[in-house]
Design a protein around this motif. Structure first.
Motif, PDB file in Angstrom:
ATOM      1  N   ALA A  97       0.789  -1.486   0.290  1.00  0.00           N
ATOM      2  CA  ALA A  97      -0.323  -0.495   0.077  1.00  0.00           C
ATOM      3  C   ALA A  97       1.069   1.338   0.095  1.00  0.00           C
ATOM      4  N   PRO A  98       0.319   2.138  -0.567  1.00  0.00           N
ATOM      5  CA  PRO A  98       1.247   3.366   0.052  1.00  0.00           C
ATOM      6  C   PRO A  98       1.660   3.843   0.783  1.00  0.00           C
ATOM      7  N   ILE A  99       2.551   4.507   1.300  1.00  0.00           N
ATOM      8  CA  ILE A  99       3.363   4.459   2.790  1.00  0.00           C
ATOM      9  C   ILE A  99       3.415   6.102   3.244  1.00  0.00           C
ATOM     10  N   GLY A 100       3.040   7.126   1.749  1.00  0.00           N
ATOM     11  CA  GLY A 100       3.689   8.125   2.411  1.00  0.00           C
ATOM     12  C   GLY A 100       2.793   9.477   2.337  1.00  0.00           C
ATOM     13  N   ALA A 101       2.248   9.628   1.833  1.00  0.00           N
ATOM     14  CA  ALA A 101       1.356  10.797   1.905  1.00  0.00           C
ATOM     15  C   ALA A 101       0.434  11.089   0.485  1.00  0.00           C
ATOM     16  N   SER A 102      -0.817  11.006   0.411  1.00  0.00           N
ATOM     17  CA  SER A 102      -1.369  10.784  -1.176  1.00  0.00           C
ATOM     18  C   SER A 102      -2.330  11.656  -1.519  1.00  0.00           C
ATOM     19  N   ASP A 103      -2.011  12.180  -2.464  1.00  0.00           N
ATOM     20  CA  ASP A 103      -3.562  13.275  -2.297  1.00  0.00           C
ATOM     21  C   ASP A 103      -4.294  12.544  -2.663  1.00  0.00           C
ATOM     22  N   ASP A 104      -4.294  11.706  -4.016  1.00  0.00           N
ATOM     23  CA  ASP A 104      -5.833  11.750  -3.937  1.00  0.00           C
ATOM     24  C   ASP A 104      -6.472  10.477  -3.637  1.00  0.00           C
ATOM     25  N   LEU A 105      -6.000  11.077  -2.181  1.00  0.00           N
ATOM     26  CA  LEU A 105      -7.130   9.762  -1.000  1.00  0.00           C
ATOM     27  C   LEU A 105      -7.692  10.573   0.381  1.00  0.00           C
ATOM     28  N   ASP A 106      -6.996  12.142  -0.381  1.00  0.00           N
ATOM     29  CA  ASP A 106      -7.509  13.215   0.846  1.00  0.00           C
ATOM     30  C   ASP A 106      -9.471  13.245  -0.198  1.00  0.00           C
ATOM     31  N   ARG A 107      -9.557  13.839   1.694  1.00  0.00           N
ATOM     32  CA  ARG A 107     -10.995  14.056   1.221  1.00  0.00           C
ATOM     33  C   ARG A 107     -11.093  15.234   1.892  1.00  0.00           C
ATOM     34  N   PRO A 108     -12.052  16.265   2.524  1.00  0.00           N
ATOM     35  CA  PRO A 108     -12.604  17.528   3.565  1.00  0.00           C
ATOM     36  C   PRO A 108     -12.360  16.857   4.468  1.00  0.00           C
ATOM     37  N   GLY A 109     -12.735  17.463   5.705  1.00  0.00           N
ATOM     38  CA  GLY A 109     -12.673  16.475   6.674  1.00  0.00           C
ATOM     39  C   GLY A 109     -13.530  17.313   7.367  1.00  0.00           C
ATOM     40  N   TRP A 110     -14.039  18.372   7.365  1.00  0.00           N
ATOM     41  CA  TRP A 110     -15.413  18.786   8.131  1.00  0.00           C
ATOM     42  C   TRP A 110     -16.250  17.835   8.218  1.00  0.00           C
ATOM     43  N   PRO A 111     -16.981  16.810   7.732  1.00  0.00           N
ATOM     44  CA  PRO A 111     -17.683  15.481   7.667  1.00  0.00           C
ATOM     45  C   PRO A 111     -17.386  14.932   8.943  1.00  0.00           C
ATOM     46  N   ALA A 112     -16.071  14.703   8.425  1.00  0.00           N
ATOM     47  CA  ALA A 112     -15.857  13.619   9.819  1.00  0.00           C
ATOM     48  C   ALA A 112     -15.937  14.310  10.945  1.00  0.00           C
ATOM     49  N   ALA A 113     -15.570  15.043  11.442  1.00  0.00           N
ATOM     50  CA  ALA A 113     -15.184  16.257  12.238  1.00  0.00           C
ATOM     51  C   ALA A 113     -16.399  16.478  12.903  1.00  0.00           C
ATOM     52  N   LEU A 114     -17.329  16.921  11.941  1.00  0.00           N
ATOM     53  CA  LEU A 114     -18.569  16.898  12.169  1.00  0.00           C
ATOM     54  C   LEU A 114     -19.343  15.709  13.161  1.00  0.00           C
ATOM     55  N   ILE A 115     -19.121  14.757  12.915  1.00  0.00           N
ATOM     56  CA  ILE A 115     -19.726  13.511  12.952  1.00  0.00           C
ATOM     57  C   ILE A 115     -18.911  12.663  14.301  1.00  0.00           C
ATOM     58  N   GLY A 116     -18.106  12.876  14.064  1.00  0.00           N
ATOM     59  CA  GLY A 116     -17.476  13.085  16.128  1.00  0.00           C
ATOM     60  C   GLY A 116     -17.698  13.886  17.133  1.00  0.00           C
ATOM     61  N   GLY A 117     -17.888  14.776  16.324  1.00  0.00           N
ATOM     62  CA  GLY A 117     -18.302  15.772  17.322  1.00  0.00           C
ATOM     63  C   GLY A 117     -19.771  15.885  17.972  1.00  0.00           C
ATOM     64  N   GLY A 118     -20.393  15.808  17.206  1.00  0.00           N
ATOM     65  CA  GLY A 118     -22.225  15.773  17.741  1.00  0.00           C
ATOM     66  C   GLY A 118     -22.154  13.845  18.777  1.00  0.00           C
ATOM     67  N   THR A 119     -20.738  12.985  18.064  1.00  0.00           N
ATOM     68  CA  THR A 119     -21.244  11.846  19.028  1.00  0.00           C
ATOM     69  C   THR A 119     -20.634  12.215  20.011  1.00  0.00           C
ATOM     70  N   GLY A 120     -19.724  12.790  20.171  1.00  0.00           N
ATOM     71  CA  GLY A 120     -19.156  13.207  20.987  1.00  0.00           C
ATOM     72  C   GLY A 120     -20.019  13.448  22.240  1.00  0.00           C
ATOM     73  N   LEU A 121     -20.831  14.269  21.563  1.00  0.00           N
ATOM     74  CA  LEU A 121     -21.783  15.902  22.649  1.00  0.00           C
ATOM     75  C   LEU A 121     -22.804  14.801  22.973  1.00  0.00           C
ATOM     76  N   GLY A 122     -23.210  13.968  22.033  1.00  0.00           N
ATOM     77  CA  GLY A 122     -23.593  13.023  22.517  1.00  0.00           C
ATOM     78  C   GLY A 122     -23.723  11.876  23.333  1.00  0.00           C
ATOM     79  N   LEU A 123     -22.704  11.672  23.788  1.00  0.00           N
ATOM     80  CA  LEU A 123     -22.157  10.400  24.430  1.00  0.00           C
ATOM     81  C   LEU A 123     -21.765  11.719  25.698  1.00  0.00           C
ATOM     82  N   ALA A 124     -21.398  12.785  26.119  1.00  0.00           N
ATOM     83  CA  ALA A 124     -21.211  13.280  26.919  1.00  0.00           C
ATOM     84  C   ALA A 124     -22.565  13.794  28.033  1.00  0.00           C
ATOM     85  N   ALA A 125     -23.554  13.486  26.682  1.00  0.00           N
ATOM     86  CA  ALA A 125     -24.613  14.237  27.789  1.00  0.00           C
ATOM     87  C   ALA A 125     -25.656  13.118  28.294  1.00  0.00           C
TER      88      ALA A 125
END
Length: 190
Positions: free
Chosen positions: A79-107
Motif C-alpha cells: 500500500a502507499p506509505i507516504g502522503a497521497s493526494d488522491d485519497l484526501d477528502r474534506p475533513g469537516w463531515p468527519a469532524a461534525l460526526i465525531g463532535g456530535g457523537t462525542g457531545l451526545g455521549l457526554a450528554a
C-alpha cells in the motif's frame, strides 16, 4: 487534586493528542506509530488505576501484536506509505460526526449519573479475570483469533497476485491448445 489525578489527566491528554494525530496524519506508517503512543498512554492509565494485568495485556496484545500486524499488513500489501493526494477528502463531515457523537455521549453520561459519586467494586485479581476469560468468554476469544488469522491470510493473498493463477504455457497455445496437442500425440498423428 492528587498526584494520581494529575497523572491521569496527563496520560489522557497524551492519548487524546496521539489519537487525533492518528486520524489526521497523511502518512500511514506515522499513523501506526501514533497509535502505539495512544495505546501506550492507555496502558499507563490502567497502571495508575491499579489494573496491572489489564495494562500489560494492553501492551502485549494491542501494542505488541495488533499494531505490528497492521504495519506488517500495510508493508506486505504494498500500500502507499507516504502522503497521497488522491485519497484526501474534506475533513469537516468527519469532524461534525465525531463532535456530535462525542457531545451526545457526554450528554448521555451526565444524564445517567447526574454527577453522583459511584462506589467502585472491589478490584479483581488475575485469577478471577482468567476464570472469566477462559470459562465464560473463551468462544469469542477463539473466534477473534481465527478472524485475525484470516485477515493475515487475506493480506498475503491480496499481496501476491500470482497465487491461484495457472502457470503460463511456454508454447503460447494456452490450455486448450496443449490439451489438443496431447490428444494428437496420443492418436498417433504427426
Amino acid at each position: 487534586m492528587t498526584g494520581a489525578d494529575v497523572l491521569l489527566l496527563a496520560l489522557g491528554a497524551v492519548a487524546v493528542g496521539a489519537g487525533a494525530l492518528v486520524v489526521t496524519t497523511r502518512h500511514l506508517v506515522r499513523a501506526g506509530l501514533y497509535l502505539v503512543v495512544c495505546l501506550g498512554a492507555l496502558a499507563g492509565v490502567y497502571l495508575v488505576l491499579a489494573a496491572e494485568l489489564v495494562a500489560w495485556v494492553q501492551v502485549l496484545i494491542y501494542v505488541g501484536a495488533v499494531v505490528v500486524l497492521l504495519l506488517f499488513a500495510v508493508m506486505l500489501t504494498r500500500a502507499p506509505i507516504g502522503a497521497s493526494d488522491d485519497l484526501d477528502r474534506p475533513g469537516w463531515p468527519a469532524a461534525l460526526i465525531g463532535g456530535g457523537t462525542g457531545l451526545g455521549l457526554a450528554a448521555l453520561l451526565v444524564d445517567a449519573y447526574r454527577w453522583t459519586r459511584v462506589d467502585l467494586p472491589t478490584p479483581g485479581t488475575a485469577e478471577r479475570l482468567g476464570e472469566q476469560v477462559f470459562r465464560t468468554w473463551v468462544l469469542p476469544f477463539e473466534v477473534l483469533s481465527v478472524l485475525l488469522l484470516s485477515a493475515l491470510v487475506g493480506a498475503v493473498v491480496l499481496s501476491r497476485p500470482d497465487i491461484g493463477r495457472r502457470p503460463a504455457d511456454p508454447t503460447g497455445r494456452g490450455a486448450a491448445g496443449s490439451a489438443g496437442a496431447g490428444q494428437d500425440r496420443a492418436g498417433g498423428r504427426p
